[in-house]
Design a protein around this motif. Structure first.
Motif, PDB file in Angstrom:
ATOM      1  N   LYS A  15      14.979 -22.748  -3.910  1.00  0.00           N
ATOM      2  CA  LYS A  15      16.256 -23.330  -4.360  1.00  0.00           C
ATOM      3  C   LYS A  15      17.417 -23.002  -4.524  1.00  0.00           C
ATOM      4  N   ASP A  16      17.525 -22.026  -3.923  1.00  0.00           N
ATOM      5  CA  ASP A  16      19.695 -21.668  -4.158  1.00  0.00           C
ATOM      6  C   ASP A  16      20.035 -22.547  -3.281  1.00  0.00           C
ATOM      7  N   ILE A  17      19.761 -23.449  -2.458  1.00  0.00           N
ATOM      8  CA  ILE A  17      20.713 -24.181  -1.797  1.00  0.00           C
ATOM      9  C   ILE A  17      20.638 -25.761  -1.855  1.00  0.00           C
ATOM     10  N   THR A  18      21.679 -26.220  -1.093  1.00  0.00           N
ATOM     11  CA  THR A  18      21.821 -28.057  -1.228  1.00  0.00           C
ATOM     12  C   THR A  18      21.041 -28.610   0.012  1.00  0.00           C
ATOM     13  N   LEU A  19      21.350 -29.776   0.049  1.00  0.00           N
ATOM     14  CA  LEU A  19      20.897 -30.659   0.772  1.00  0.00           C
ATOM     15  C   LEU A  19      22.021 -30.178   1.819  1.00  0.00           C
ATOM     16  N   ASN A  20      22.866 -30.824   1.158  1.00  0.00           N
ATOM     17  CA  ASN A  20      24.341 -30.102   2.483  1.00  0.00           C
ATOM     18  C   ASN A  20      24.300 -29.224   2.878  1.00  0.00           C
ATOM     19  N   ASP A  21      23.507 -27.685   2.893  1.00  0.00           N
ATOM     20  CA  ASP A  21      23.173 -26.790   3.286  1.00  0.00           C
ATOM     21  C   ASP A  21      22.222 -26.814   4.487  1.00  0.00           C
ATOM     22  N   ILE A  22      21.152 -27.620   3.729  1.00  0.00           N
ATOM     23  CA  ILE A  22      19.975 -28.136   5.085  1.00  0.00           C
ATOM     24  C   ILE A  22      20.658 -27.979   5.941  1.00  0.00           C
ATOM     25  N   GLU A  23      21.278 -29.724   5.843  1.00  0.00           N
ATOM     26  CA  GLU A  23      21.623 -30.222   7.268  1.00  0.00           C
ATOM     27  C   GLU A  23      22.843 -29.576   7.936  1.00  0.00           C
ATOM     28  N   LEU A  24      23.584 -29.259   7.086  1.00  0.00           N
ATOM     29  CA  LEU A  24      24.514 -28.045   8.382  1.00  0.00           C
ATOM     30  C   LEU A  24      23.759 -26.650   8.687  1.00  0.00           C
ATOM     31  N   LEU A 145      12.908 -23.629   9.237  1.00  0.00           N
ATOM     32  CA  LEU A 145      11.947 -23.676  10.538  1.00  0.00           C
ATOM     33  C   LEU A 145      11.539 -24.765  10.853  1.00  0.00           C
ATOM     34  N   ASP A 146      10.235 -24.915   9.772  1.00  0.00           N
ATOM     35  CA  ASP A 146       8.952 -25.980   9.356  1.00  0.00           C
ATOM     36  C   ASP A 146       9.337 -27.127   9.502  1.00  0.00           C
ATOM     37  N   ALA A 147      10.319 -27.819   8.513  1.00  0.00           N
ATOM     38  CA  ALA A 147      11.468 -28.691   7.962  1.00  0.00           C
ATOM     39  C   ALA A 147      11.691 -29.147   9.665  1.00  0.00           C
ATOM     40  N   TYR A 148      12.990 -28.830  10.110  1.00  0.00           N
ATOM     41  CA  TYR A 148      13.331 -29.060  11.375  1.00  0.00           C
ATOM     42  C   TYR A 148      12.246 -29.276  12.766  1.00  0.00           C
ATOM     43  N   ILE A 178       7.572 -26.764  -0.480  1.00  0.00           N
ATOM     44  CA  ILE A 178       7.836 -27.704  -1.493  1.00  0.00           C
ATOM     45  C   ILE A 178       9.024 -27.455  -1.250  1.00  0.00           C
ATOM     46  N   LEU A 179       9.986 -27.018  -1.755  1.00  0.00           N
ATOM     47  CA  LEU A 179      10.983 -26.993  -2.483  1.00  0.00           C
ATOM     48  C   LEU A 179      11.934 -28.069  -1.414  1.00  0.00           C
ATOM     49  N   CYS A 180      12.610 -27.413   0.214  1.00  0.00           N
ATOM     50  CA  CYS A 180      13.378 -27.771   0.722  1.00  0.00           C
ATOM     51  C   CYS A 180      12.355 -29.099   1.383  1.00  0.00           C
ATOM     52  N   LEU A 181      10.964 -29.724   1.725  1.00  0.00           N
ATOM     53  CA  LEU A 181      10.595 -30.705   1.781  1.00  0.00           C
ATOM     54  C   LEU A 181      10.849 -31.829   0.917  1.00  0.00           C
ATOM     55  N   GLN A 182      10.598 -31.504  -0.455  1.00  0.00           N
ATOM     56  CA  GLN A 182      11.119 -32.718  -1.388  1.00  0.00           C
ATOM     57  C   GLN A 182      12.863 -32.725  -1.395  1.00  0.00           C
ATOM     58  N   LYS A 183      13.470 -31.960  -0.963  1.00  0.00           N
ATOM     59  CA  LYS A 183      14.787 -32.342  -1.110  1.00  0.00           C
ATOM     60  C   LYS A 183      15.450 -33.299   0.234  1.00  0.00           C
ATOM     61  N   LEU A 184      14.580 -32.462   1.472  1.00  0.00           N
ATOM     62  CA  LEU A 184      14.498 -33.405   2.255  1.00  0.00           C
ATOM     63  C   LEU A 184      13.955 -35.505   2.446  1.00  0.00           C
ATOM     64  N   GLY A 185      13.787 -35.355   1.136  1.00  0.00           N
ATOM     65  CA  GLY A 185      12.998 -36.764   1.174  1.00  0.00           C
ATOM     66  C   GLY A 185      11.504 -36.616   1.203  1.00  0.00           C
ATOM     67  N   ALA A 186      10.853 -35.884   1.115  1.00  0.00           N
ATOM     68  CA  ALA A 186       9.588 -35.930   2.040  1.00  0.00           C
ATOM     69  C   ALA A 186       8.361 -36.107   0.866  1.00  0.00           C
ATOM     70  N   GLU A 187       7.386 -36.701   0.538  1.00  0.00           N
ATOM     71  CA  GLU A 187       6.251 -36.283   0.025  1.00  0.00           C
ATOM     72  C   GLU A 187       5.431 -35.361   0.125  1.00  0.00           C
ATOM     73  N   VAL A 188       5.461 -34.303  -0.972  1.00  0.00           N
ATOM     74  CA  VAL A 188       4.506 -33.350  -0.751  1.00  0.00           C
ATOM     75  C   VAL A 188       3.032 -33.413  -1.336  1.00  0.00           C
ATOM     76  N   MET A 189       1.964 -33.099  -0.536  1.00  0.00           N
ATOM     77  CA  MET A 189       0.465 -32.527  -1.555  1.00  0.00           C
ATOM     78  C   MET A 189      -0.173 -31.198  -1.266  1.00  0.00           C
ATOM     79  N   VAL A 190      -0.441 -30.865  -2.123  1.00  0.00           N
ATOM     80  CA  VAL A 190      -1.426 -29.570  -2.036  1.00  0.00           C
ATOM     81  C   VAL A 190      -2.582 -29.751  -2.209  1.00  0.00           C
ATOM     82  N   CYS A 191      -3.265 -28.876  -0.962  1.00  0.00           N
ATOM     83  CA  CYS A 191      -5.304 -28.859  -0.831  1.00  0.00           C
ATOM     84  C   CYS A 191      -5.218 -27.321  -0.704  1.00  0.00           C
ATOM     85  N   GLY A 192      -6.567 -27.484  -1.308  1.00  0.00           N
ATOM     86  CA  GLY A 192      -7.413 -26.427  -1.262  1.00  0.00           C
ATOM     87  C   GLY A 192      -7.941 -26.008  -2.260  1.00  0.00           C
TER      88      GLY A 192
END
Length: 310
Positions: A15-24, A145-148, A178-192
């Motif tokens: 939550k403290d990092i930006t999309l730019n940070d993730i891409e870098l 690492l999961d998103a990567y 959830i936070l990382c995938l959403q910043k990268l533009g994925a759709e997220v579902m939780v199941c359980g």
């Protein structure tokens, strides 16, 4: 092209990092992935940096992955396991870390059972901090690492549908993912099961599904979380056998889906509970890719944080 430096001195949470940070971080990890697949796997990037791995909770893979990343970057590494330290004699967190910093440590990689421990520490000490998991709060390098790994397998994360299955309530991996995938533009579902889905999770903008087959038919990627029995103070479901019948992924279910999906797991796997052995070892599983990518991502994070030092 991503920015040249991170927007933050620490990695405390997604939550403290930006999309730019993730891409870098991803672009830097691409380069380090080439390094760790060479004959000579070391680079001198962090030769004068000392990093302390401070783990107040048990860890095998995360600790090994960080230590390997640090050594690949030629950093000096010290390891500290709280269970065998003066913490067990009543020493406070700040005292413990200040004693380590008095030995002139530059960076601290910390895992702690209490949410927010890294944030608290970052306000009281000068060293840079990487959160290696704080309670059921965040685990940023796992999410990265999961998103990567999804990006590597599917080309991009944007527009992909990812379902996170299992013990969402106790999982730091789920929230960071959830936070990382959403910043990268994925759709997220939780199941359980209802008992393991936090009450207001839909407010994060995720879909909620209690039927595993429906969730798997919706998704491109299924991230199967471990049932965290050590964090469960009461019984959230009748038995592991019943959980496996309702929410366990086996080869028959996988083969009967309308399309081929990717299967992930942050580890350690309870084989026969979240996923069966034939799923874990199938060609649709990228679990071992996640482990390899974990070293490259952690190298990237440590390198980028270190390059911000005065």
């Amino acid at each position: 092209m991503a920015a040249e430096k991170l927007s933050t001195r620490h990695l405390l949470g997604i939550k403290d990092i930006t999309l730019n940070d993730i891409e870098l971080i991803f672009e830097t990890a691409d380069n380090f992935k080439g390094v760790i697949n060479r004959t000579i796997k070391k680079v001198p990037s962090l030769r004068d940096i000392t990093i302390a791995n401070i783990f107040f909770e048990n860890s095998t893979r995360t600790k090994l992955s960080f230590e390997l990343a640090e050594k690949r970057l030629s950093a000096d590494v010290i390891n500290f396991a709280a269970s065998s330290s003066s913490v067990s004699k009543g020493e406070t967190l700040i005292d413990t870390v200040n004693n380590i910093l008095a030995m002139k440590v530059d960076m601290v990689v910390m895992r702690h059972p209490y949410a927010g421990a890294g944030v608290f520490l970052s306000k009281h000490i000068n060293a840079q901090i990487v959160n290696a998991g704080d309670g059921a709060h965040e685990h940023p390098t796992q999410a990265l690492l999961d998103a990567y790994s999804i990006r590597e397998k599917l080309g991009e994360v944007a527009g992909k549908k990812v379902v996170i299955v299992g013990d969402i309530l106790h999982s730091r991996v789920a929230i960071s993912n959830i936070l990382c995938l959403q910043k990268l533009g994925a759709e997220v579902m939780v199941c359980g099961p209802t008992t393991l889905i936090p009450k207001h999770i839909a407010s994060l903008g995720v879909k909620v599904e209690h039927d595993l087959i429906k969730a798997l038919n919706w998704c491109d990627v299924a991230n199967m979380l471990r049932i965290q029995l050590e964090r469960q103070d009461i019984k959230y479901f009748p038995s592991l056998r019943e959980y496996a019948m309702m929410y366990g992924l086996n080869k028959q279910i996988l083969d009967n889906l309308d399309k081929e999906i990717i299967v992930m797991h942050p580890g350690p796997i309870n084989r026969g509970v979240e996923i069966t052995s034939d799923v874990a070892d199938s060609k649709q599983s990228i679990i071992l890719d996640q482990v390899e990518n974990g070293v490259a991502i952690r190298m990237a994070v440590l390198y980028l944080l270190a390059s911000q030092r005065d």
